[in-house]
Scaffold this active site. Structure first.
Site, PDB file in Angstrom:
ATOM      1  CB  SER A 213      -0.992  -0.058   1.250  1.00  0.00           C
ATOM      2  OG  SER A 213      -2.018   1.012   0.919  1.00  0.00           O
TER       3      SER A 213
ATOM      4  CG  ASP B  75      -6.248  -2.027  -4.262  1.00  0.00           C
ATOM      5  OD1 ASP B  75      -6.071  -0.443  -4.162  1.00  0.00           O
ATOM      6  OD2 ASP B  75      -5.771  -2.549  -3.443  1.00  0.00           O
TER       7      ASP B  75
ATOM      8  CG  HIS C 102      -5.997  -1.528  -0.182  1.00  0.00           C
ATOM      9  ND1 HIS C 102      -5.110  -1.205  -1.363  1.00  0.00           N
ATOM     10  CD2 HIS C 102      -5.618  -0.810   0.790  1.00  0.00           C
ATOM     11  CE1 HIS C 102      -4.014  -0.483  -0.565  1.00  0.00           C
ATOM     12  NE2 HIS C 102      -4.378  -0.297   0.659  1.00  0.00           N
TER      13      HIS C 102
END
Length: 317
Positions: free
Chosen positions: A161, A259, A289
């Site tokens: 991330s 995502d 995500h």
């Protein structure tokens, strides 16, 4: 748009495990506290690895950088490859400790050393502080390779991330400073383009769960010190802003089809390939995500297997 019907059935049950963030300057302290208590992976308790904490010199005029160094207890006398890992959290959340179960498992499985970086968070420390902390950790790992039992020519960087975004920015920074060689960059749904926040044609099937475009805008504004999407943003803050990707190390990217970062990751992979950089892109249908490494969840375990295969190849290439 409601995309719940597109979520992989095994992941649907995990949605309730994630708190709704709704990040803002007012909610950030409480969200940090809640996230610090949230454990999504069980501890790794094999006893076959050891972890030591180090404080290393930070960027000029900045505090020391804390890192966690994990290595196999039964390692051979040969120097081991290393993974310098950067945690996620939208640039505003998280710590080096959060991925330790994963990193300890990787150290045991691959016979490698892992170095997890506790970089300073935004908004208290905006760009370039976080990426410079990561560079300090990478340079320290290379310089102290002999003391750490690391092969200085087999260092890989990676992150998840925002950590993936920092890893991508770090790869650009290390390429341009030309002091530390990198075997590969391992990017798990990396947060690399602030312009996603202001994209008028944003994919309607992404970003409903876990990390929304509202949270994304807060994270980027916190890192940049101004609203995202403006001209002149440094590629060392948002790697997708780089004009030239040539000379970067081989790259792994994994991302879910739901995502928020899907399109920016696809575009980055395409640009890497067009720049002559060996790159592989894995897209997992039905994944939102944060699914990396979920035990008992096929998509999470699949991404982990693909990640491990690419990391092993990078170490042995």
């Amino acid at each position: 748009m409601n995309t719940r019907h597109l979520v992989d059935p095994q992941l649907t049950a995990m949605l309730d495990a994630f708190p709704v963030l709704n990040l803002s300057a007012q909610t950030l302290p409480q969200v940090r506290e809640e996230m610090a208590q949230l454990q999504l992976a069980p501890p790794h308790e094999s006893g076959n690895v050891t972890t030591a904490e180090h404080q290393l010199p930070g960027p000029a005029g900045a505090p020391e950088v804390r890192v966690l160094v994990t290595r196999p207890t039964q390692a051979s006398q040969e120097a081991l490859p290393a993974l310098v890992w950067i945690h996620g959290g939208g640039y505003v959340l998280g710590s080096a400790d959060q991925n330790q179960p994963l990193l300890e498992a990787l150290a045991e499985e691959l016979g490698c050393v892992t170095v997890s970086v506790d970089y300073r968070l935004a908004p208290e420390t905006p760009h370039p502080g976080p990426v410079e902390d990561c560079y300090a950790a990478l340079e320290w790992t290379h310089q102290k390779a002999g003391d750490l039992g690391i092969d200085a020519d087999r260092i890989v960087i990676g992150g998840e991330s925002a950590g993936g975004g920092l890893a991508a920015a770090l790869a650009l920074l290390a390429r341009d400073r030309a002091k530390v060689p990198m075997r590969a960059q391992m990017l798990i749904y990396p947060m690399i383009d602030d312009r996603t926040c202001t994209n008028p044609d944003l994919n309607p099937y992404v970003g409903e769960f876990v990390w929304t475009n509202r949270d994304n805008a807060f994270g980027w504004a916190s890192l940049l010190g101004h609203e995202p999407g403006r001209d002149g943003v440094s590629p060392y803050a948002a790697a997708a802003r780089a004009d030239d990707l040539a000379g970067l190390p081989p790259t792994f990217i994994g991302v879910g089809s739901l995502d928020l970062f899907l399109d920016e990751n696809i575009t980055y992979a395409q640009r890497l390939l067009r720049a002559g950089v060996p790159a592989e892109l894995h897209i997992h249908p039905g994944a939102f995500h944060g699914y990396f490494g979920f035990e008992g969840i096929e998509l999470g375990e699949r991404l982990r297997r693909e990640f491990v295969t690419a990391l092993r190849n990078a170490f042995t290439r």
